[in-house]
Design a protein around this motif. Structure first.
Motif, PDB file in Angstrom:
ATOM      1  N   LEU A 236      60.634  35.967  46.293  1.00  0.00           N
ATOM      2  CA  LEU A 236      61.628  35.239  45.507  1.00  0.00           C
ATOM      3  C   LEU A 236      61.752  35.742  44.079  1.00  0.00           C
ATOM      4  O   LEU A 236      62.675  35.348  43.366  1.00  0.00           O
ATOM      5  N   GLY A 237      60.814  36.575  43.628  1.00  0.00           N
ATOM      6  CA  GLY A 237      60.936  37.085  42.271  1.00  0.00           C
ATOM      7  C   GLY A 237      59.594  37.354  41.627  1.00  0.00           C
ATOM      8  O   GLY A 237      58.567  37.503  42.301  1.00  0.00           O
ATOM      9  N   ILE A 238      59.623  37.394  40.293  1.00  0.00           N
ATOM     10  CA  ILE A 238      58.432  37.660  39.487  1.00  0.00           C
ATOM     11  C   ILE A 238      57.886  36.326  38.993  1.00  0.00           C
ATOM     12  O   ILE A 238      58.601  35.552  38.344  1.00  0.00           O
ATOM     13  N   GLY A 239      56.634  36.052  39.290  1.00  0.00           N
ATOM     14  CA  GLY A 239      56.050  34.767  38.929  1.00  0.00           C
ATOM     15  C   GLY A 239      54.921  34.900  37.931  1.00  0.00           C
ATOM     16  O   GLY A 239      54.185  35.898  37.920  1.00  0.00           O
ATOM     17  N   CYS A 240      54.767  33.870  37.071  1.00  0.00           N
ATOM     18  CA  CYS A 240      53.621  33.786  36.163  1.00  0.00           C
ATOM     19  C   CYS A 240      52.529  32.983  36.874  1.00  0.00           C
ATOM     20  O   CYS A 240      52.768  31.877  37.358  1.00  0.00           O
ATOM     21  N   LEU A 241      51.341  33.566  36.950  1.00  0.00           N
ATOM     22  CA  LEU A 241      50.268  32.959  37.728  1.00  0.00           C
ATOM     23  C   LEU A 241      48.930  33.095  37.012  1.00  0.00           C
ATOM     24  O   LEU A 241      48.662  34.127  36.391  1.00  0.00           O
ATOM     25  N   PRO A 242      48.067  32.060  37.098  1.00  0.00           N
ATOM     26  CA  PRO A 242      46.694  32.257  36.643  1.00  0.00           C
ATOM     27  C   PRO A 242      46.069  33.373  37.479  1.00  0.00           C
ATOM     28  O   PRO A 242      46.279  33.445  38.689  1.00  0.00           O
ATOM     29  N   LEU A 243      45.292  34.240  36.831  1.00  0.00           N
ATOM     30  CA  LEU A 243      44.698  35.364  37.556  1.00  0.00           C
ATOM     31  C   LEU A 243      43.821  34.873  38.705  1.00  0.00           C
ATOM     32  O   LEU A 243      43.802  35.485  39.778  1.00  0.00           O
ATOM     33  N   PHE A 244      43.102  33.732  38.494  1.00  0.00           N
ATOM     34  CA  PHE A 244      42.248  33.255  39.577  1.00  0.00           C
ATOM     35  C   PHE A 244      43.058  32.845  40.800  1.00  0.00           C
ATOM     36  O   PHE A 244      42.562  32.878  41.926  1.00  0.00           O
ATOM     37  N   MET A 245      44.324  32.466  40.606  1.00  0.00           N
ATOM     38  CA  MET A 245      45.169  32.101  41.733  1.00  0.00           C
ATOM     39  C   MET A 245      45.752  33.331  42.419  1.00  0.00           C
ATOM     40  O   MET A 245      45.923  33.352  43.645  1.00  0.00           O
ATOM     41  N   ALA A 246      46.006  34.384  41.649  1.00  0.00           N
ATOM     42  CA  ALA A 246      46.651  35.579  42.197  1.00  0.00           C
ATOM     43  C   ALA A 246      45.656  36.619  42.684  1.00  0.00           C
ATOM     44  O   ALA A 246      46.034  37.554  43.396  1.00  0.00           O
ATOM     45  N   GLN A 247      44.365  36.487  42.332  1.00  0.00           N
ATOM     46  CA  GLN A 247      43.397  37.564  42.539  1.00  0.00           C
ATOM     47  C   GLN A 247      43.302  38.017  43.988  1.00  0.00           C
ATOM     48  O   GLN A 247      43.309  39.225  44.277  1.00  0.00           O
ATOM     49  N   ASP A 248      43.190  37.087  44.928  1.00  0.00           N
ATOM     50  CA  ASP A 248      43.045  37.472  46.339  1.00  0.00           C
ATOM     51  C   ASP A 248      44.255  38.265  46.820  1.00  0.00           C
ATOM     52  O   ASP A 248      44.109  39.293  47.498  1.00  0.00           O
ATOM     53  N   ALA A 249      45.451  37.793  46.482  1.00  0.00           N
ATOM     54  CA  ALA A 249      46.668  38.482  46.916  1.00  0.00           C
ATOM     55  C   ALA A 249      46.775  39.863  46.271  1.00  0.00           C
ATOM     56  O   ALA A 249      47.254  40.819  46.898  1.00  0.00           O
ATOM     57  N   LEU A 250      46.319  39.981  45.029  1.00  0.00           N
ATOM     58  CA  LEU A 250      46.306  41.296  44.365  1.00  0.00           C
ATOM     59  C   LEU A 250      45.316  42.230  45.052  1.00  0.00           C
ATOM     60  O   LEU A 250      45.628  43.402  45.303  1.00  0.00           O
ATOM     61  N   ASN A 251      44.116  41.710  45.343  1.00  0.00           N
ATOM     62  CA  ASN A 251      43.101  42.541  45.986  1.00  0.00           C
ATOM     63  C   ASN A 251      43.546  43.028  47.364  1.00  0.00           C
ATOM     64  O   ASN A 251      43.184  44.126  47.798  1.00  0.00           O
ATOM     65  N   GLU A 252      44.329  42.198  48.031  1.00  0.00           N
ATOM     66  CA  GLU A 252      44.802  42.540  49.380  1.00  0.00           C
ATOM     67  C   GLU A 252      46.132  43.293  49.358  1.00  0.00           C
ATOM     68  O   GLU A 252      46.714  43.557  50.413  1.00  0.00           O
ATOM     69  N   SER A 253      46.633  43.608  48.148  1.00  0.00           N
ATOM     70  CA  SER A 253      47.884  44.360  47.962  1.00  0.00           C
ATOM     71  C   SER A 253      49.097  43.643  48.537  1.00  0.00           C
ATOM     72  O   SER A 253      50.104  44.268  48.869  1.00  0.00           O
TER      73      SER A 253
END
Length: 311
Positions: A236-253
């Motif tokens: 849906l777009g670019i979201g602002c997120l706490p890093l602790f909330m986004a970390q797993d999705a970032l690690n999993e690409s």
């Protein structure tokens, strides 16, 4: 010695802000509380509280008396906790308040294992982003995200909290990768939407410290970071997120960070501290929960040095 109960009632009235609220907390009547405070004033021959039709206010003498009465109450509480200190099995109810997203993602998942480890302890977990007070809200512990913990409270650092801007590669392939914060204005962005200024993002360059403000728009606005993450994952777009909330999705690409050389500036930033009353006789039930959460959540990079008296 006979005045000590009146002093304790006086402290409760000041903490609660009214006779009626203090009476409710103490399980008595407003008139009884008023009489006890009046008896204390009569015995001391000094006015402690100045009453108006709307509120109570401490007199000059009352301010000084309140501080000393607090020490008395704290000493009495310490005496009552002596038996608990010598109880080898931590037990009882622990009331803990935590900011919503932090509690949902980082604290709540650890509570079941803690309860299995300590079968005689119960936990009341309050998830709220509203300001809370240990005494006024009848809490044992609270977690607050701030640069420095409040003076007068003991604190243990849990985790550094920062924010990132994220999107899926699919969204960026279709809409382009922003190279500068000003380009966010032409993108679909996911933001909080609690107050009008939530769509005005401020970003600061990590090297030059240049600051840029940009007004963003988007089709999905929500004040829950987990819901924003879900929206980002749905392209849906670019979201602002706490890093602790986004970390797993970032690690999993599943998502990628946008504008990684820029800080997203927000008040929900700093260190997550677990706070409690600075009582050297902290009850075992609270101590084991504090130690458990620190062991489960904190990491070496989250360690900080505290001013003397706040460890």
């Amino acid at each position: 010695m006979g005045l000590m109960p009146y002093m304790a009632v006086f402290v409760k009235v000041v903490e609660c802000g009214s006779f009626s609220a203090a009476a409710e907390r103490l399980g008595t009547t407003s008139s009884a509380v008023s009489r006890q405070v009046a008896s204390l004033e009569a015995a001391l021959s000094v006015k402690l509280l100045e009453r108006t039709t709307r509120k109570l206010r401490l007199s000059e003498a009352g301010v000084e008396a309140y501080v000393r009465c607090c020490h008395l109450v704290e000493s009495c509480q310490s005496v009552m906790e002596v038996a608990t200190r010598f109880n080898s099995t931590p037990q009882g109810l622990v009331k803990l308040s935590v900011p919503k997203a932090f509690g949902r993602k980082l604290v709540g998942p650890h509570i079941p294992a803690f309860l299995r480890l300590y079968p005689d302890i119960d936990v009341q977990l309050r998830l709220t982003d509203n300001p809370v007070d240990l005494i006024g809200d009848d809490l044992d512990l609270m977690i607050k995200i701030t640069d420095m913990p409040p003076l007068g409270l003991a604190a243990r650092p849990l985790k550094k909290v920062s924010h990132v801007l994220c999107a899926t590669e699919k969204y960026l392939a279709a809409n382009g990768v922003p190279e500068h914060p000003s380009e966010l204005a032409r993108h679909s962005c996911l933001y909080l939407g609690e107050i009008p200024s939530d769509n005005r993002w401020q970003l600061r360059h990590k090297v030059t410290s240049d600051s840029v403000n940009v007004t963003v728009t988007g089709r999905f606005v929500t004040n829950h970071s987990e819901a924003r993450l879900d929206g980002v994952l749905e392209d849906l777009g670019i979201g602002c997120l706490p890093l602790f909330m986004a970390q797993d999705a970032l690690n999993e690409s599943r998502i990628v960070q946008v504008l990684p050389e820029w800080h997203y500036v927000t008040s929900y930033f700093g260190m997550a501290w677990i706070l409690y009353q600075p009582n050297k006789y902290l009850s075992p039930k609270c101590r084991v929960l504090i130690d458990y959460l620190v062991a489960q959540i904190a990491s070496p990079e989250d360690s900080v040095s505290l001013p003397y008296g706040q460890n």
